[in-house]
Structure formats: structure tokens, C-alpha cells
Design a protein around this motif. Sequence first.
Motif, PDB file in Angstrom:
ATOM      1  N   PRO A   1       1.298  -4.752   4.886  1.00 56.14           N
ATOM      2  CA  PRO A   1       2.677  -4.594   5.359  1.00 56.14           C
ATOM      3  C   PRO A   1       2.882  -3.254   6.069  1.00 56.14           C
ATOM      4  O   PRO A   1       2.354  -2.230   5.629  1.00 56.14           O
TER       5      PRO A   1
ATOM      6  N   LYS B   1       3.839  -0.153   4.218  1.00 57.75           N
ATOM      7  CA  LYS B   1       2.909   0.355   3.191  1.00 57.75           C
ATOM      8  C   LYS B   1       1.589   0.807   3.801  1.00 57.75           C
ATOM      9  O   LYS B   1       0.809   1.502   3.153  1.00 57.75           O
TER      10      LYS B   1
ATOM     11  N   PHE C   1       0.798   4.533   3.917  1.00 54.73           N
ATOM     12  CA  PHE C   1       0.593   5.146   2.608  1.00 54.73           C
ATOM     13  C   PHE C   1      -0.794   4.785   2.067  1.00 54.73           C
ATOM     14  O   PHE C   1      -1.495   5.624   1.499  1.00 54.73           O
ATOM     15  N   VAL C   2      -1.187   3.519   2.293  1.00 55.98           N
ATOM     16  CA  VAL C   2      -2.529   3.085   1.859  1.00 55.98           C
ATOM     17  C   VAL C   2      -3.587   3.960   2.542  1.00 55.98           C
ATOM     18  O   VAL C   2      -4.509   4.470   1.904  1.00 55.98           O
TER      19      VAL C   2
ATOM     20  N   LEU D   1      -3.501   7.504   1.245  1.00 57.28           N
ATOM     21  CA  LEU D   1      -4.139   7.589  -0.071  1.00 57.28           C
ATOM     22  C   LEU D   1      -5.659   7.570   0.075  1.00 57.28           C
ATOM     23  O   LEU D   1      -6.372   8.295  -0.630  1.00 57.28           O
TER      24      LEU D   1
ATOM     25  N   THR E   1      -2.401  10.965  -5.170  1.00 58.23           N
ATOM     26  CA  THR E   1      -1.173  10.190  -4.928  1.00 58.23           C
ATOM     27  C   THR E   1      -0.046  11.064  -4.368  1.00 58.23           C
ATOM     28  O   THR E   1       0.504  10.730  -3.316  1.00 58.23           O
TER      29      THR E   1
ATOM     30  N   ASP F   1       1.596  11.395  -0.241  1.00 58.39           N
ATOM     31  CA  ASP F   1       2.982  11.455   0.270  1.00 58.39           C
ATOM     32  C   ASP F   1       3.038  12.403   1.457  1.00 58.39           C
ATOM     33  O   ASP F   1       3.614  12.091   2.510  1.00 58.39           O
TER      34      ASP F   1
ATOM     35  N   THR G   1      10.608  -7.254   1.111  1.00 55.99           N
ATOM     36  CA  THR G   1       9.553  -6.358   0.578  1.00 55.99           C
ATOM     37  C   THR G   1      10.090  -4.951   0.396  1.00 55.99           C
ATOM     38  O   THR G   1       9.342  -4.026   0.202  1.00 55.99           O
TER      39      THR G   1
ATOM     40  N   TYR H   1      12.284   0.805  -5.998  1.00 56.43           N
ATOM     41  CA  TYR H   1      12.330   2.098  -6.689  1.00 56.43           C
ATOM     42  C   TYR H   1      13.536   2.919  -6.226  1.00 56.43           C
ATOM     43  O   TYR H   1      13.813   2.997  -5.034  1.00 56.43           O
TER      44      TYR H   1
ATOM     45  N   ILE I   1      -2.436   6.114 -10.209  1.00 58.68           N
ATOM     46  CA  ILE I   1      -1.759   5.980  -8.904  1.00 58.68           C
ATOM     47  C   ILE I   1      -0.359   5.401  -9.136  1.00 58.68           C
ATOM     48  O   ILE I   1       0.639   5.921  -8.674  1.00 58.68           O
TER      49      ILE I   1
ATOM     50  N   LYS J   1       6.358  11.029  -4.822  1.00 58.15           N
ATOM     51  CA  LYS J   1       7.742  10.692  -4.450  1.00 58.15           C
ATOM     52  C   LYS J   1       7.806   9.332  -3.765  1.00 58.15           C
ATOM     53  O   LYS J   1       8.880   8.822  -3.470  1.00 58.15           O
ATOM     54  N   THR J   2       6.656   8.765  -3.462  1.00 61.25           N
ATOM     55  CA  THR J   2       6.619   7.452  -2.821  1.00 61.25           C
ATOM     56  C   THR J   2       7.085   6.400  -3.820  1.00 61.25           C
ATOM     57  O   THR J   2       6.836   6.535  -5.027  1.00 61.25           O
ATOM     58  N   ASP J   3       7.777   5.360  -3.304  1.00 62.26           N
ATOM     59  CA  ASP J   3       8.350   4.363  -4.191  1.00 62.26           C
ATOM     60  C   ASP J   3       7.285   3.618  -4.980  1.00 62.26           C
ATOM     61  O   ASP J   3       6.124   3.542  -4.559  1.00 62.26           O
ATOM     62  N   GLU J   4       7.684   3.042  -6.102  1.00 61.10           N
ATOM     63  CA  GLU J   4       6.740   2.435  -7.024  1.00 61.10           C
ATOM     64  C   GLU J   4       6.045   1.215  -6.415  1.00 61.10           C
ATOM     65  O   GLU J   4       4.862   0.979  -6.681  1.00 61.10           O
ATOM     66  N   ASP J   5       6.769   0.459  -5.590  1.00 64.43           N
ATOM     67  CA  ASP J   5       6.159  -0.746  -5.000  1.00 64.43           C
ATOM     68  C   ASP J   5       4.975  -0.389  -4.128  1.00 64.43           C
ATOM     69  O   ASP J   5       3.921  -1.026  -4.186  1.00 64.43           O
ATOM     70  N   THR J   6       5.164   0.631  -3.301  1.00 66.35           N
ATOM     71  CA  THR J   6       4.074   1.047  -2.415  1.00 66.35           C
ATOM     72  C   THR J   6       2.903   1.554  -3.240  1.00 66.35           C
ATOM     73  O   THR J   6       1.748   1.272  -2.940  1.00 66.35           O
ATOM     74  N   ARG J   7       3.217   2.276  -4.317  1.00 67.38           N
ATOM     75  CA  ARG J   7       2.147   2.800  -5.164  1.00 67.38           C
ATOM     76  C   ARG J   7       1.424   1.655  -5.873  1.00 67.38           C
ATOM     77  O   ARG J   7       0.214   1.665  -5.996  1.00 67.38           O
TER      78      ARG J   7
ATOM     79  N   TYR K   1       1.186  -1.375  -4.764  1.00 72.00           N
ATOM     80  CA  TYR K   1       0.401  -2.048  -3.729  1.00 72.00           C
ATOM     81  C   TYR K   1      -0.900  -1.280  -3.491  1.00 72.00           C
ATOM     82  O   TYR K   1      -1.982  -1.871  -3.415  1.00 72.00           O
ATOM     83  N   SER K   2      -0.817   0.043  -3.403  1.00 73.20           N
ATOM     84  CA  SER K   2      -2.014   0.859  -3.147  1.00 73.20           C
ATOM     85  C   SER K   2      -2.945   0.875  -4.349  1.00 73.20           C
ATOM     86  O   SER K   2      -4.164   0.877  -4.197  1.00 73.20           O
TER      87      SER K   2
ATOM     88  N   ASN L   1       5.564 -10.673  -3.566  1.00 75.41           N
ATOM     89  CA  ASN L   1       6.737  -9.803  -3.482  1.00 75.41           C
ATOM     90  C   ASN L   1       6.422  -8.428  -2.909  1.00 75.41           C
ATOM     91  O   ASN L   1       7.278  -7.770  -2.343  1.00 75.41           O
ATOM     92  N   LEU L   2       5.171  -8.019  -3.120  1.00 79.37           N
ATOM     93  CA  LEU L   2       4.774  -6.708  -2.608  1.00 79.37           C
ATOM     94  C   LEU L   2       4.246  -6.800  -1.184  1.00 79.37           C
ATOM     95  O   LEU L   2       4.093  -5.802  -0.496  1.00 79.37           O
ATOM     96  N   SER L   3       3.949  -8.027  -0.771  1.00 83.23           N
ATOM     97  CA  SER L   3       3.357  -8.199   0.551  1.00 83.23           C
ATOM     98  C   SER L   3       4.273  -9.066   1.398  1.00 83.23           C
ATOM     99  O   SER L   3       4.841 -10.036   0.918  1.00 83.23           O
TER     100      SER L   3
END
Lengths: 293, 468
Positions: free
Chosen positions: A114, A117, A120-121, A124, A226, A230, A249, A253, B82, B89-95, B97-98, B444-446
Motif C-alpha cells: 500500500p 505504508k 515506511f517499509v 525500516l 523502528t 520514522d 486502510t 492509531y 517493531i 511515532k508511526t501508527d500501529e497499523d503501519t508498524r 504491516y512492517s 484490513n492492513l492492505s
Amino acid sequence: MAITPVNNTIQTNTQNINFQGEKKSSTNEKLLKAGVAAAAVVGLGVAAHKGKWVEKAMKWLSESKLMTGKIYPNYEKKDNLHFMAMIGVLSIILKDGLGCYLYVKQSLNNKEIPDDKRKFVAALDLANGGLMIATQIIAFFTIQNKRVQKRLFDTLFGKKFTRTATKATQAKLKKLDGEFAKMTGEEFYKGHDQYKNGVSKAFGYLITLAASSIFAKRVVVPFIATPLADKTKAWMCRNDKPEDVNADTKNTYNANKIDADNKPEFKGSTQEQKEIKSTTSNLLEIAKQKANA
Amino acid sequence: MIDKINANLTNGSQLGFKAQNLNRRGTNPNFTGVSPSEIKGQINKMQNPFMKWMNKFENNIGELQDVCINAVGTGLLAPIFIKYNPLSKTDEDTRTYSAWRQPISAVLAICTSGLVTIPFSRLVKRMSNDGTFSEPLNKSPFQDEDFLTKQAKKIHPDWTKAQIEADVKATMKNQEQALLRSIRDNDTVNYTLRNITDGKITTKSMAKDKFQDLLLKTLADLKEDEQKQLDRFNKEKIPNRIARCEYFRTHSKESEDLLNSIKTKINETDKIDDIIKFLKDKRKSVKSDKQLKQMITEMLDYAQVDKAAVSHKVDKMLGYLAESKKAGSLEEIKRIVENGTAGRKKQYEESIEFLKSIEKEINNGTKIQEIEKLFENNKAKFSESLKNKEFAYEVIKKLKDLTKSRIDGCKRIANLIVALAVLPVACSLLNWIYPRFMAAVFPNLSNKKHGNESQELVDKATKNQEVK
């Protein structure tokens, strides 16, 4: 008036048919490409197996000038720490460096991840890769260092292998029946050294596993990587335009822990006003925003 | 069954070595027939559970286990740090997903290792054992136990474990004898070379200059060992003995009281457990006195053997005490200790001098049998450690060490090349599998799940919105 919707419908249907057709043909093309690639890999594997390519390559490498002139003479020397360190660090940098570069590049270009994301991937991956190289180099010179491991082993288990303890073990073995009673000093010391080296090797492996492989690489690195990601992501996005997040999506948070349903609204803030605020002229975006609202 | 094993033992090994039924004890008087692994096993039985576990661990840890442990760390630990990272500070969903990228990459690491790294490592092992590699990496004169076991299983699938073990043991013994003969009688090492293309087997002897180099390297090791022992003698043993004797001189009453009380206890009881308990209690009571504590620790080591051993140790210490008491000063103690250890010191020094003279002999091309004669004739002046060594056996040991080191070096570089070659494939695989896995398992995450929904939005837009 009546013709326009009909035309619209025809246009829409045609577009849909074309869209599905293109999708189908592109899927077939992808499948065909994958099939060709798989066949090529299998063919190459069979040819390599029949022609013993790997064996030939290994033999060639083992007889190459690099090996006979540089690697073997250095590996033959005892405690050649400088060379071993050079090889170790080079290996870490090459492997993890290339890995990091490939992972970041492929993550950034991977359209399947996505949009919101993807960066961020990749960030990371970058932070992970950099920290992994740094951690491994530190571990290589500390916990994985043979001298450090020997010192730790001697501190913890040295008393079991002191001169008197060894002599006592020898005397104990000599008390046993059979061939052990006739055992010579050299035989005993050979076996004793094998035991000590074996246990010390296991100890070295265990502390490397616990401190480097588990704690540093899998706990400390992701823990630092992590938040670092950011910052890396922010750096990657420094020239980007603001991006819309898909409603389905969108992130759940909420840092301020404000319930979305009880979000305070300003007086006079109505649905119509929100629509007016929207600056986009794209119908799809407007529809999305409506759906989201 | 026993006949079958015996027949195989006498008729030869699986690799065509004709059994000579040579007695190891007959050729080397320093061996009684107890193998180092048997001694190792027996020592292990005497250790505490943790040491036993470490020994077991050492015997069982292989490449696959190593990869699996690492993968478990990557797959289970890393995602936790992770996803639940309070610093991010990145949102939990992105974390989340990663984080899921880690277990997928761990599974892929196991697959890549299983398909590439481990088979490759086995290939190198096989190539060095079956003679595919040339001399520097060739292990054909002293093949590995597990390689021989595998070969025996292949040739005799109907054999029992005991038969296979007996055959492997016999083959290894025969190989060692053959190697010893080629070194002693022909001043060379005979290798088996296997042609990759047609599998044809040929034999080759080590070149004269290479053999000479091997002898010099063996000699250098022996010299280094002696030098280390001499250094240890000068820097540790003599100063420690001086310190103890000086303690006996200055603290003769405390030492005498302790040693006599231990002696009385030993004479009082036959139960070794009582003596051990007494020694442990004594050690607790003298905790502040380093020398006394050390003495009791040494006695405890001997107490693990039997009463006689600990009694002998106490008597020895009482002897040192009596001698030290006579000395009037530290200088006198030093003189006594130096006189007492001069003999051993001289042995080390003479051993080193002898080895230096042998270096000249090797450079002059003296045959190994002559060198062994020189060793035999000078044995009386050698140190204890050198007395027990036979030069030909030391050459074999060095040859094995050198081959192993070179294999390690070659493996290191080859593994690096393989890892670099596999990396793009592993990386592409991860990038292909990861988003698809996420789309399928965590829609939901994708946004993959919403492919049709975006189409619906387009449809909705064309029906309800008029294009202006």
C-alpha cells in the motif's frame, strides 16, 4: 436528454469491458513470463547438475590465485586476528550492505505494498540494514572475538580446568577399570583437550547466540530501527505532496486517544461546508471523500 | 553377525583399503587403545548437568539448527519490537504491516538455507573427502567419520549400526596406518584424486618441497608449544611457588595448623564425603586468606579422586612447609625454589635447542626416519610433554590442521559468493510473497482487498454524478 445517459452507459460499459480484457491479457502475459522464467530456472538447474557446474566452479575457486596466494596462507597461521577481522568485516559489509540496498530498492518500487505504508517499509529496511551492519561489526570485535570468549569461559568455568583439577580428573579416570587404567598421559590430555575445546566452543556459540543473534540483532536493532525508520521515512518524504490515505486502510492509531465519534466539531461546520472546502475536481476523489464521510 | 563384522574388519574397508590388521599399540608405544572420544565421554560423565548439557549441545548443533534458531529470533522476537515499540511515532497499523515482514523473511531464510547454503556446505565436505579437491583441500588420506558412515550405509544398506560403526572404525584405523607408512617409509603423503567429469580415480603423492614445508610447520608448532610452556613456567609456576613458600615461611603457624588438621581428619575417617565436607567448611572459615583458600581448593580437587590422592597432596604441602620454615628470607626462598625447578626449566630449554637443530636437518633434506631416530636418542633430555610425542604422528596432526584451515578459508569465501548470489533471489521472493501474503491474510492492513471497491466507487460516480 434521454440520449446522454444511454451514451454514458454505453461508454461506461465499453470502458469496463476494455478494462477487464486488459487485466486478463496482462495476467496471462505475467503467467506466461513466470512460466518461461520457471522453465529457464529448471533447465539451468538440470544443465548445472548434469554438467557438474557447481563442483567445477568450486574446484576452480579452490585452486585460484586468490585462495592459494592469499586466503590459505593466512588461514594456516594461528591467531591471525588481523586478517580474520578484515575478512569478517568485509563479509558483513558486503552481505548486509547489498541486502539492505536490494531490500530498500525493491520495497520502494513494490506497487503491491500500500502507498501509505511503502515508504515506511523501505525506511525500516534501511534503518534495519544500517544498524545490522553496525551491530554485527561491534559483535565481531567483542562477543564473537575468540579472545573475549576465552576470557569469559575462563572466568566462568576456568576452575574446572586448572592444573590441579585436570590432574585430579586424570587420577579419577585412572581409577576406572579396563583400558582407562592403562591410559597414558598423552592420551588423557588429548581427550581432555577435546572435551575442553568442545565445551568452550559450545559456550562461545551460546553467548554469540544469546548476545548477538538474539539480543542485539533481534531485540536491540528492531527496537532502535523502528523509531529511526520514522525519521528515515520523513527524510524520504521531504519532497512529496500530501498523500490521501485510503479510507479502508486508514490508520486506526490515535496518539491523542480521542474517540473519533466524539471529535469536537466547530459551530457551523456542516457537510456542505466540508464539500466546499474540498479543492479537488476529481470525481473519484469527491466520491471517495463522500464515502469516507 | 559377529563373523560378518570380523570378516569385514579383516577383509578391508569400504573404500578399498586392504586391512592390515595393524595394532596401533604396536606402532606407537604411547597409545594404549583408549580413543580421545572415549576419554572425552568419560570426562563428561564426571561433570555437572550444565557442563553435560553444553557438551551435548556442542555435539548436536549443526548448520540447520543454527539457521532455525536465527530464524526463530527473526520471526518471533523482531516483530514484537517493531509492533509494540513505544519509541516509534508511526501508527500501529503501519508498524504491524512492517512487522509481518520479519516472520516471512525468516521462513524464506530457512528455505534458502535448506535449498542452497546447507547443500553447498555438504558439497564442499564431500568434495574434500572423496578427493575432488586438489591436495591443499584433499582429505582422502584421513576421511571424516560421518563421510565414511554415509558411504558404508550406501554400500551396505542391510548392515546394522554396529556393523557400520565397526567398519568405519576399521577404515579410519587403516587410513591412519597407511598415512603413517607413507610418511615414515616414503617421506610423502599419498592422495586420491577424483576427476569431476568421468569420476576416474588416480593417486598422487605430495611434492618433496611441500612435504618439507609440512615438516617445518610441524616443527614450528612443537617449538612454539615448548616455548609457551617455558614462558608459563617462568612467569606463572615459579612465581606462584615462591609466593606459596614465602607464605609458608611468614605464616608457618597458620599453615601448619591447617595442614595438620586436614591430615588428622584424613586419618580419622575413610569416608571421602566427610573429608570433602570438612575441607569445604575449612574453606569457608579462611575466606579472607587467599593462599589458604587456594590450598584447600587444590585439595578439594584431589578429594574428588580418593582419600589417597588428597592425603598425598597434604604430605607434599607439609614437605614444602618444612623446607620453607628453614629459610631465613625471601631471597633464600627464591633460591630454594629456583634450585628445585632448575631441572624442569633445563628440560624445556634443551627441548627447544634440539628442535632448532632438527630444523637444520629438515632443510638439509634428512629423511623422516633419521629425524625420528634423533628424537629417540635425545628423549632423555626432553621435557615431559615432548617425551610423549612422536614426530610422525605430529606431522599427521599438522597435516589435518592445515587441511581443515584451508577448507575453512575456501568455505568462507565460497559461502560469501553464494550468499551474494542468492541475495537478489531471496529479496525478490520476499518482495513478491510479502504483499500478497498480507493482502490474503490481513486485508484490513492492505488495500488489495479494495481493488473492486475502487471500481465500485467509479461506477457510483458515473451514475450519480454528472460530469460538468
